[in-house]
Write an enzyme that holds these catalytic residues in place. Structure first.
Site, short mmCIF file in Angstrom:
data_model
loop_
_atom_site.label_atom_id
_atom_site.label_comp_id
_atom_site.label_asym_id
_atom_site.label_seq_id
_atom_site.Cartn_x
_atom_site.Cartn_y
_atom_site.Cartn_z
N GLY A 188 0.83 -1.21 0.00
CA GLY A 188 0.00 0.00 0.00
C GLY A 188 0.86 1.26 0.00
O GLY A 188 1.85 1.31 0.72
N ARG A 247 1.08 -5.06 -5.25
CA ARG A 247 1.25 -6.23 -4.38
C ARG A 247 1.55 -7.36 -5.37
O ARG A 247 0.79 -7.58 -6.30
CB ARG A 247 -0.02 -6.51 -3.60
CG ARG A 247 -0.46 -5.29 -2.74
CD ARG A 247 -1.51 -5.67 -1.72
NE ARG A 247 -2.16 -4.49 -1.15
CZ ARG A 247 -1.70 -3.80 -0.12
NH1 ARG A 247 -0.56 -4.12 0.45
NH2 ARG A 247 -2.37 -2.77 0.35
N ASP A 280 5.40 -5.23 5.84
CA ASP A 280 5.99 -6.55 6.10
C ASP A 280 6.10 -7.43 4.85
O ASP A 280 7.07 -8.16 4.69
CB ASP A 280 5.26 -7.27 7.24
CG ASP A 280 3.76 -7.36 7.04
OD1 ASP A 280 3.26 -6.83 6.02
OD2 ASP A 280 3.08 -7.96 7.90
N THR A 319 4.28 2.63 5.49
CA THR A 319 2.89 2.18 5.53
C THR A 319 2.14 3.07 6.50
O THR A 319 2.68 3.44 7.55
CB THR A 319 2.76 0.70 5.97
OG1 THR A 319 1.40 0.47 6.38
CG2 THR A 319 3.66 0.33 7.14
N ASP A 355 -0.14 2.14 8.35
CA ASP A 355 -0.68 1.34 9.46
C ASP A 355 0.14 1.40 10.75
O ASP A 355 -0.36 1.05 11.81
CB ASP A 355 -0.78 -0.13 9.04
CG ASP A 355 -1.67 -0.32 7.82
OD1 ASP A 355 -2.53 0.55 7.57
OD2 ASP A 355 -1.50 -1.32 7.12
N ASP A 380 2.32 -0.69 11.57
CA ASP A 380 2.27 -2.06 12.09
C ASP A 380 3.59 -2.81 11.90
O ASP A 380 3.59 -4.03 11.79
CB ASP A 380 1.11 -2.83 11.44
CG ASP A 380 1.26 -2.93 9.92
OD1 ASP A 380 2.15 -2.26 9.35
OD2 ASP A 380 0.49 -3.68 9.31
N ARG A 402 -5.31 -1.93 8.83
CA ARG A 402 -5.23 -3.39 8.73
C ARG A 402 -5.55 -4.00 10.09
O ARG A 402 -6.58 -3.68 10.66
CB ARG A 402 -3.86 -3.83 8.21
CG ARG A 402 -3.90 -5.18 7.51
CD ARG A 402 -2.56 -5.55 6.95
NE ARG A 402 -2.24 -4.81 5.73
CZ ARG A 402 -2.66 -5.15 4.53
NH1 ARG A 402 -3.43 -6.18 4.36
NH2 ARG A 402 -2.33 -4.43 3.47
O1 F6P Z 1 -1.45 -1.35 4.49
C1 F6P Z 1 -2.08 -0.18 4.12
C2 F6P Z 1 -3.55 -0.39 3.89
O2 F6P Z 1 -4.13 0.83 3.50
C3 F6P Z 1 -4.32 -0.99 5.07
O3 F6P Z 1 -4.63 -0.01 6.03
C4 F6P Z 1 -5.52 -1.56 4.40
O4 F6P Z 1 -6.04 -2.64 5.16
C5 F6P Z 1 -4.96 -2.05 3.08
O5 F6P Z 1 -3.76 -1.33 2.87
C6 F6P Z 1 -5.86 -1.83 1.90
O6 F6P Z 1 -5.27 -2.42 0.80
P1 F6P Z 1 -5.66 -2.09 -0.71
O7 F6P Z 1 -5.06 -0.78 -1.08
O8 F6P Z 1 -5.07 -3.20 -1.48
O9 F6P Z 1 -7.16 -2.02 -0.77
#
Ligand code: F6P
Length: 354
Positions: free
Chosen positions: A14, A75, A106, A128, A130, A132, A174
């Site tokens: 992300g 991803r 991660d 990120t 998050d 996390d 997340r």
């Molecule tokens: O890791 C960053 C994040 O925005 C999280 O907060 C969320 O759960 C996820 O990515 C959303 O992913 P995507 O952009 O693939 O919808």
């Protein structure tokens, strides 16, 4: 003299505000050391597909203030296969890339370990929203995302006050409640529900009903997305039914991932980007750059990933085999310290925000 003559930089997973500032710092620090830099587009996907471009000093002008990532992101499921990893390695060999700086979370670091093991030294930078990544106090993008949340919640509060409403707000993160918890405190939310701690819904209904009787018009309730997509909308209807206070639901979702990075994120990104290059040139690899107690330091990526799993209760059998009993005790202590810091914030939130 360092053996590293050419490095690649990529952003993966992300996106997060401040990634551009980190790219800029990597490019300029490397060039200042006489090292060539290439930008790898779309994270590991671009490494596999050879979607790569040279980056010179001026290619990273005017991006320190911009959200998103000029290198784009992805991803990349292929990186989970041996074939994908070998293709990524082949690109590095073919283009003479001696090392990589990878910016992400991660998943990004798991890719970095795999590439380091196969002979391409990698250094990770935590980017990120998050927050996390358990080995660092702050990740790039987290501060900006929180500032965006409070700006939006402030706007909701205005309209809630006018209409005497409650607004339940779900924010990203997340499995981590960091964004929700800190923004709840900073926006004066009535309550916050996060995956890390039990949440007493009945207490919330009582709090809202009592405060309404005493004249309080607006209520904000922050929810972390880690509780599941249905949780926040369901809670909004329960609040309305149980308290009689009209309640709306808002999901901020990806909006908090965009926008200009705050000063804090630009600074963190610049310090981490510069440090990452220093470490690569000093011959270090498989490390993640961290901020601990206000200092930029580095730590082993494998350790960081295992610490994350320990913190999140996701350790698999054998995960800790490579660590000594003393190291495991230290890791446990770090997890406890991090959780206790959150607990303190949670208690303050419940005490101060009514
Ligand atoms: O890791 C960053 C994040 O925005 C999280 O907060 C969320 O759960 C996820 O990515 C959303 O992913 P995507 O952009 O693939 O919808």
């Amino acid at each position: 003299m360092s053996k590293i003559k050419k490095i690649g930089v990529l952003t993966s997973g992300g996106d997060a505000p401040g990634m551009n500032a980190a790219i800029r710092a990597v490019v300029r620090s490397a060039i200042a050391n006489g090292v060539e830099v290439v930008g790898i587009m779309r994270g590991y996907s671009g490494l596999i597909d050879k979607d790569i471009k040279p980056l010179a000093i001026r290619d990273v002008s005017n991006i320190i203030n911009k959200g998103g990532t000029i290198l784009y992101t992805d991803r990349c499921p292929e990186m989970l296969t041996e074939e994908g990893k070998q293709m990524a390695i082949a690109t590095c060999r073919e283009l003479g890339i001696d090392g990589l700086v990878v910016i992400g979370g991660d998943g990004t670091f798991r890719g970095a370990t795999e590439l380091t093991l196969r002979g391409v030294p990698c250094v990770g930078i935590p980017g990120t929203i998050d927050n996390d990544v358990s080995s660092t106090d702050n990740t790039i993008g987290y501060d900006t995302a929180m500032n965006t949340v409070i700006e939006l919640v402030d706007k909701l509060r205005d309209t809630c006050e006018s209409h005497a409403r409650c607004n339940v707000v779900e924010v990203m993160g997340r499995d981590a409640g960091d964004i929700a918890l800190n923004t709840a405190i900073a926006s004066g939310a009535t309550a916050v529900a996060i995956p890390e701690f039990d949440f007493d819904e009945e207490l919330l209904f009582e709090k809202i009903a009592t405060s309404r009787k005493l004249g309080k018009r607006n209520f904000i309730v922050l929810i972390s997305e880690g509780l599941g997509a249905d949780y926040a909308p369901a809670l909004a209807s329960k609040i309305q039914t149980k308290t009689g206070v009209e309640t709306k639901f808002a999901r901020f979702a990806h909006i908090v991932r965009g926008g200009n990075p705050t000063l804090k994120d630009r600074l963190l990104a610049t310090l981490m980007g510069s440090y990452a290059v220093d470490m690569l040139l000093a011959g270090k690899s498989n490390i993640v750059i961290c901020e601990r107690d206000g200092k930029i330091v580095d730590g082993d990526i494998t350790h960081a990933l295992k610490l994350d799993r320990m913190y999140k209760g996701k350790l698999a059998p054998g995960d800790l085999d490579e660590f000594t009993a003393e190291q495991i005790d230290e890791m446990k202590a770090e997890c406890i310290e991090r959780r206790n810091a959150m607990k303190t914030l949670y208690e303050i939130q419940n005490k101060v925000n009514l």
